[in-house]
Structures are given as C-alpha cells and as structure tokens.
Design an enzyme around this catalytic site. Structure first.
Site, short mmCIF file in Angstrom:
data_model
loop_
_atom_site.label_atom_id
_atom_site.label_comp_id
_atom_site.label_asym_id
_atom_site.label_seq_id
_atom_site.Cartn_x
_atom_site.Cartn_y
_atom_site.Cartn_z
N HIS A 72 -55.96 9.51 49.08
CA HIS A 72 -56.65 10.52 50.09
C HIS A 72 -57.94 10.74 49.34
CE1 HIS A 72 -52.82 12.81 51.42
NE2 HIS A 72 -52.64 11.59 51.87
N TYR A 201 -54.71 23.63 51.74
CA TYR A 201 -54.89 24.55 50.76
C TYR A 201 -55.16 25.66 51.62
CZ TYR A 201 -54.24 21.92 46.56
OH TYR A 201 -54.04 21.00 45.47
N PRO A 292 -49.85 24.69 38.90
CA PRO A 292 -49.92 23.53 39.79
C PRO A 292 -50.87 23.54 40.94
CG PRO A 292 -48.07 24.77 40.37
CD PRO A 292 -48.49 25.55 39.33
N LYS A 296 -52.76 19.11 38.10
CA LYS A 296 -53.17 18.35 36.88
C LYS A 296 -52.19 18.32 35.95
CE LYS A 296 -57.47 18.45 38.15
NZ LYS A 296 -57.62 17.11 38.81
N TYR A 384 -61.33 17.81 40.94
CA TYR A 384 -59.95 17.45 41.79
C TYR A 384 -59.59 16.04 41.57
CZ TYR A 384 -56.16 18.31 44.87
OH TYR A 384 -54.79 18.63 45.45
#
Length: 390
Positions: A72, A201, A292, A296, A384
């Site tokens: 992704h 998100y 979460p 990570k 990220y």
C-alpha cells in the site's frame, strides 16, 4: 543444556532474533509456553513497515511475503464526510507499507528456524529466568513433564507484556511509564473482500473507525468503544451498522460478510526503562506497548531484535560490550519516537469523553491542516512507513 543465547517467547521478536543469531553463527534456544499451532494462528498486527520488509528480504525470508503481501502506497483520512488521501510513497521517496499478517510472519520464521536445525520448545511450563545479574544466567522450565535447566551467556525476554521476563528486573532498577486511554477498540476479522484499496482512518462524531484488511478476501475493521464495553452487546448486525455509519462517504458502500473473530482491545501506552538488566535484554511487548493507531507494535519489536542481534554479534566477534551497553538507549530513542507518533494519531482521530466542542474543533483543524499541507502530510507519511533505521 547449554546455549549462547536463551530466548523466552516464540513470537515474531523471539523467532527473528534466533534466526538473525543463527545467520551470524551464534547458538540460541527458544522456549514458548503456547503450542506451535496457537502462535501460528494468533491474529495480531498486519502492517509491516518498509524497514521490516527490507530486513526479511535481506535474510531470505520474504518469498511468501512478496507473493502474498499487499503493498500500500497511501492511506485515506475520513472526516466531515469526505476522504483525503495521504500519498505516502510519493512523499517518502517510494517507501510503502505491506499488509501481511503477524501470524504469517511467525509461520515463516518458525519454518525457517526448524529447517535450519533451530531449537524451539513449544508448550513449556514453569519458566523462570534466574541469575541474570551474574555472568552465568539460566532458564528453568518444564517441557513434556521434564524439568530442564538451560545455561547460557545471555537471556532475551521476548515474551510479551504478560511474560515472566520483565518481572525479573528489580523494582529499584526499572521505571514503568504508562498511559491508559479512555476508550478501546472493538475489532472484527470478516470473510469478505475489502471495501477499499487502502486503509481508511475515520474521525466521526460517534467515534473512531478503521477499515483495514489482511488479504484480498479477508477484511479487518475496528470501532472505538468504551473501555468497559461488553462484547455481548455487539451482535454482528450492530457492528456492521455502526461501521457503515462511521465510514460512510460519498457513494461508497461497505462490504459485509461472516464475522470470523471479534474482540475488544484496551488502548494503552507503556515503556519499561531500561530495557536491560545484567545479562537480560527485553525486546518487543515485554519492553513497550503502543496504541495500535500507528500500526507500530510488530515493527518496533523487529527493530529491537535487529539492534540486539547486531550487538550480540559484535560481542562474540570482538569481545566488546560497548554495543550491548548501548542497546537500551539505542532502542529507546526509536521507542519514544514511535510512542509520540502513535499518541498523536490516537489523540487526533478519537473522540475523548471529556472533550467539548473546543477540543473537537482543534482535532478537525489538525486534520484539515494535515491534508492541506505537504509538509504536515510528509511528517505523517515518513513516520507511518517507518523512519529509516540508523
């Protein structure tokens, strides 16, 4: 029995450490209280940073990952009824994340260790870590009804937040830093094709939601709920209805299917300092937990054992203790960077019960700035996908 490094825990941290040591000619033994079947089917994290993928490729353990993993290059932020894409690869020189479940990582590592003659004992009981403050640490455990003692040079505690390793550190020699969040995640694993090509998100007035996935046919989805929520209050139809409400935007529709698993996970941050006592080294969840939201936990554990494997290799090749002495400080620098990022993502995207309209407007302002500023979006993206290892 004797080995050079005794490893407690056959999750991704313990198994990867054992394999890295093997590649450098260092003997290790891994002990695990659960069965092999249990650890290989335990569904946990599924987002791998670029550095994690690079390491698995470097050591020859990425064949299945490269076939089955889903790369992704962006994520979607959803708020005020609209989605906004963060093009992570464009902002980070091509770096990306790969969707590949932790249980698959564990399976690949287990197969590699056993294929190369590695000693991994599953279903052990009564594990005790002793004498780590001396030059002769030991593990005691029971396997197949036999009491066993394993002498070693060093012990690696990779046995998670509820394992025995961290309890060995004297209270006077450790500092436990933690924060509990006033919400939890209700997560489901569903047998249905993902409804989006990338993770979504969502910041919503009813609470946070996340659309994720594990494969082209398995979706992973989460809802923010109260920390004391009873799972019995959430039949499947209610979960799907709430996900549909919080993730709604434009003409998008949510694919629904059979729920394979569901559970509620509290949200917390935790760090144990230092990550070493004597000849005991903590790694992964034994030393730190992150919420979460930033994806990570697994990646931080991989970084820990990479640092530890290099330090042990340096010690056995040169006799120097310098890298071992620096282990905790080296790892904690990244631990706190990851803690800050995970806290920031969590604070920005969740509804806090004590927040009024002022705080909620601050969150929306942060989200609007994030999607409108290339500099802000780059900061999110580079954290990220994972900052480069140093």
């Amino acid at each position: 029995m004797r080995t050079q490094v005794a490893i407690v825990g056959a999750g991704p941290a313990g198994l990867l450490l054992s394999h890295l040591l093997y590649l450098n000619g260092i003997d290790s033994v891994v002990v695990e209280r659960r069965s092999r079947d249990h650890v290989e089917k335990r569904v946990r994290a599924g987002v791998l940073e670029q550095g994690t993928v690079d390491l698995l490729r470097e050591i020859g353990l990425a064949d299945r990952l490269d076939r089955e993993g889903l790369v992704h290059r962006g994520i979607e932020l959803l708020f005020d009824g609209g989605t906004h894409r963060i093009p992570m690869s464009d902002l980070t020189g091509g770096r990306a994340i790969t969707i590949y479940g932790q249980q698959h990582v564990v399976r690949d590592l287990t197969e590699a260790r056993l294929a190369t003659g590695g000693q991994v004992f599953f279903e052990v009981d009564d594990v005790a870590v002793v004498d780590v403050g001396t030059a002769a640490p030991r593990l005691r455990f029971t396997v197949e009804g036999r009491q066993t003692e394993l002498a070693c040079d060093f012990v690696a505690g990779c046995d998670g937040s509820h394992g025995v390793s961290r309890s060995v550190l004297p209270a006077s020699s450790r500092q436990l830093l933690e924060r509990d969040y006033p919400f939890a995640w209700l997560g489901i694993l569903a047998e249905v094709a993902p409804s989006s090509d990338e993770l979504i998100y969502a910041y919503h007035e009813r609470g946070f939601a996340l659309h994720s996935l594990r494969s082209p046919t398995i979706s992973r989805l989460y809802l923010q709920v109260d920390p004391d929520e009873d799972l019995a209050n959430w039949p499947d139809h209610r979960i799907w209805d709430e996900l549909g409400t919080r993730l709604a935007h434009g003409g998008w529709s949510l694919n629904e299917g059979p729920v394979l698993e569901k559970g509620i996970t509290p949200m917390r941050s935790f760090v144990c300092e230092p990550m070493r006592f004597g000849r005991l080294f903590l790694a992964g969840d034994a030393a730190h937990i992150v919420p979460p939201t930033g994806a990570k936990g697994l990646n931080l554990a991989v970084h820990d054992v990479h640092v530890l494997a290099d330090a042990l290799t340096d010690h056995y090749r040169t006799g120097s203790e310098a890298s071992l002495d620096a282990y905790s400080a080296t790892c904690l620098r990244r631990v706190w960077r990851v803690q800050q990022f995970s806290w920031w993502m969590t604070s920005m995207l969740h509804r806090f019960p004590e927040h009024d309209a002022f705080e909620q407007n601050l969150q929306l302002s942060q989200l609007e700035y994030l999607v409108g500023s290339p500099a802000a979006a780059t900061s999110l993206a580079e954290n990220y996908v994972g900052l480069p290892w140093t």
